[in-house]
Motif scaffolding. Structure first.
Motif, PDB file in Angstrom:
ATOM      1  N   ALA A   1      26.234  65.873  36.180  1.00  0.00           N
ATOM      2  CA  ALA A   1      26.521  64.440  36.021  1.00  0.00           C
ATOM      3  C   ALA A   1      25.231  63.626  36.100  1.00  0.00           C
ATOM      4  N   LEU A   2      24.346  63.981  37.034  1.00  0.00           N
ATOM      5  CA  LEU A   2      23.087  63.245  37.168  1.00  0.00           C
ATOM      6  C   LEU A   2      22.205  63.427  35.936  1.00  0.00           C
ATOM      7  N   LEU A   3      22.153  64.650  35.403  1.00  0.00           N
ATOM      8  CA  LEU A   3      21.328  64.900  34.218  1.00  0.00           C
ATOM      9  C   LEU A   3      21.943  64.249  32.976  1.00  0.00           C
ATOM     10  N   LEU A   4      23.267  64.256  32.873  1.00  0.00           N
ATOM     11  CA  LEU A   4      23.927  63.551  31.771  1.00  0.00           C
ATOM     12  C   LEU A   4      23.656  62.059  31.860  1.00  0.00           C
ATOM     13  N   ASN A   5      23.658  61.537  33.067  1.00  0.00           N
ATOM     14  CA  ASN A   5      23.328  60.133  33.311  1.00  0.00           C
ATOM     15  C   ASN A   5      21.903  59.835  32.849  1.00  0.00           C
ATOM     16  N   SER A   6      20.967  60.719  33.214  1.00  0.00           N
ATOM     17  CA  SER A   6      19.562  60.550  32.826  1.00  0.00           C
ATOM     18  C   SER A   6      19.376  60.655  31.316  1.00  0.00           C
ATOM     19  N   LEU A   7      20.095  61.589  30.687  1.00  0.00           N
ATOM     20  CA  LEU A   7      20.003  61.752  29.233  1.00  0.00           C
ATOM     21  C   LEU A   7      20.511  60.508  28.504  1.00  0.00           C
ATOM     22  N   THR A   8      21.611  59.950  28.974  1.00  0.00           N
ATOM     23  CA  THR A   8      22.158  58.736  28.355  1.00  0.00           C
ATOM     24  C   THR A   8      21.199  57.564  28.518  1.00  0.00           C
ATOM     25  N   CYS A   9      20.613  57.451  29.706  1.00  0.00           N
ATOM     26  CA  CYS A   9      19.650  56.377  29.959  1.00  0.00           C
ATOM     27  C   CYS A   9      18.428  56.530  29.055  1.00  0.00           C
ATOM     28  N   SER A  10      17.946  57.763  28.887  1.00  0.00           N
ATOM     29  CA  SER A  10      16.803  58.014  28.003  1.00  0.00           C
ATOM     30  C   SER A  10      17.120  57.613  26.574  1.00  0.00           C
ATOM     31  N   THR A  11      18.347  57.916  26.131  1.00  0.00           N
ATOM     32  CA  THR A  11      18.749  57.587  24.762  1.00  0.00           C
ATOM     33  C   THR A  11      18.859  56.075  24.568  1.00  0.00           C
ATOM     34  N   ALA A  12      19.128  55.348  25.649  1.00  0.00           N
ATOM     35  CA  ALA A  12      19.185  53.889  25.565  1.00  0.00           C
ATOM     36  C   ALA A  12      17.796  53.264  25.480  1.00  0.00           C
ATOM     37  N   ILE A  13      16.753  54.031  25.856  1.00  0.00           N
ATOM     38  CA  ILE A  13      15.396  53.476  25.890  1.00  0.00           C
ATOM     39  C   ILE A  13      14.517  54.025  24.773  1.00  0.00           C
ATOM     40  N   TYR A  14      14.430  55.354  24.670  1.00  0.00           N
ATOM     41  CA  TYR A  14      13.404  55.966  23.829  1.00  0.00           C
ATOM     42  C   TYR A  14      13.513  55.659  22.331  1.00  0.00           C
ATOM     43  N   PRO A  15      14.685  55.763  21.687  1.00  0.00           N
ATOM     44  CA  PRO A  15      14.723  55.492  20.236  1.00  0.00           C
ATOM     45  C   PRO A  15      14.209  54.102  19.872  1.00  0.00           C
ATOM     46  N   LYS A  16      14.636  53.069  20.614  1.00  0.00           N
ATOM     47  CA  LYS A  16      14.138  51.708  20.346  1.00  0.00           C
ATOM     48  C   LYS A  16      12.644  51.614  20.631  1.00  0.00           C
ATOM     49  N   LEU A  17      12.202  52.258  21.701  1.00  0.00           N
ATOM     50  CA  LEU A  17      10.794  52.237  22.057  1.00  0.00           C
ATOM     51  C   LEU A  17       9.949  52.890  20.973  1.00  0.00           C
ATOM     52  N   LEU A  18      10.423  53.994  20.437  1.00  0.00           N
ATOM     53  CA  LEU A  18       9.693  54.695  19.376  1.00  0.00           C
ATOM     54  C   LEU A  18       9.603  53.850  18.111  1.00  0.00           C
ATOM     55  N   SER A  19      10.703  53.204  17.749  1.00  0.00           N
ATOM     56  CA  SER A  19      10.670  52.345  16.553  1.00  0.00           C
ATOM     57  C   SER A  19       9.757  51.147  16.758  1.00  0.00           C
TER      58      SER A  19
END
Length: 310
Positions: free
Chosen positions: A63-81
């Protein structure tokens, strides 16, 4: 035209300090995001697919890693663009949505860490009651509480921020932050600040106090037991403690930095937001992949099996 643009969109001027190295940062963040996505997904897959790992401790790790993965997906794609954009912008609604997701998942991370501390406390200090106190229904209820409480609290904070009239339109971060968004308002933000303190108390400081209390009790019990008992307890608790320390230090630093950001150079908030993103999202899979013996063994077995197949 410019005024209408400003009312709808926010700029991210923090990227200007990285213009000369933006392709390098794009490559670094892309590599980190791929690594996080692969390792988090791999560990979650192993825990879900291996029946021997269907235990509360490993369910909470997943659950903690799924939480971290979701949070990363909320940040990294926009940050990369944004690193590839000449003028990074974000709409007000998208900014608040990102801030809500990142902050609510950050709060869920603390709640999950407190749930994991409860699991370790019962396992070590009350082993005879473990099956009763950490039953499947209790695990499901604790997971729902860990996700729904921060989401409801931060949802209220995002709605309060969305009602503010802004007189500035440049965020000093590389991703959206509710506190930085509120600071763009030229009106009174007293209600927002008081509500923010309430949220921090509920989903950050109370979980920190609970984890510290739980591990102080675990320490007292371990000191009364044999060396082998202490060694086993330390092996199961160490990864959780490392992640808890990482979360706590980064979050407290973020909260303090938010309050003092007016006194520092403009490039500092952007640099600190980069470090916060990398440290908090990269630390979890590394710790649980290397320091949790059962998961580490399963990962090695899976990778070696794939290699021999080739």
């Amino acid at each position: 035209m410019a005024e209408g643009f400003n009312e709808t969109y926010l700029t991210l001027p923090g990227h200007a300090g990285f213009d000369k190295l933006r392709y390098l940062f794009f490559f670094i963040f892309l590599t980190v995001y791929i690594f996080i996505s692969f390792t988090d997904s791999l560990i979650v897959f192993l825990i879900c697919s291996q029946r021997s790992l269907h235990k509360p401790m490993y369910v909470f790790i997943a659950a903690l890693l799924l939480n971290s993965l979701t949070c990363s997906t909320a940040i990294y794609p926009k940050l990369l663009s944004d690193f590839l954009s000449e003028r990074p912008v974000v709409s007000r609604s998208a900014c608040l949505c990102q801030a809500f997701v990142v902050y609510s998942l950050g709060g869920s991370g603390f709640m999950l860490l407190s749930v994991m501390a409860f699991d370790r406390y019962v396992s070590i200090c009350e082993p005879l009651r473990y099956a009763t106190l950490v039953s499947p229904s209790a695990v499901a209820a604790l997971l729902l509480l860990a996700w729904l409480l921060p989401a409801s609290l931060l949802g209220g904070g995002a709605l309060l921020a969305g009602r503010l009239q802004l007189c500035r339109f440049g965020l000093d971060r590389l991703y959206c932050n509710i506190y930085s968004f509120v600071n763009l308002s030229c009106g009174s933000t007293l209600v927002n600040n008081v509500y923010s303190l309430l949220c921090n108390a509920m989903i950050v400081f109370l979980p920190i106090v609970f984890v510290l209390f739980s591990y102080s009790r675990i320490l007292v019990v371990c000191l009364r037991q044999s060396g082998s008992f202490r060694g086993k307890a330390m092996r199961t608790c160490l990864p959780h403690l490392l992640v808890f320390i990482n979360y706590s230090v980064c979050t407290v630093f973020e909260l303090v930095h938010n309050r003092l950001q007016a006194d520092v150079d403009a490039v500092v908030p952007a640099v600190m937001s980069i470090l916060m993103v990398i440290i908090t999202t990269l630390f979890n899979p590394v710790v649980y992949g290397l320091k949790t013996q059962e998961i580490s063994k399963r990962v090695k077995n899976l990778l070696c099996y794939r290699r021999t197949e080739r």
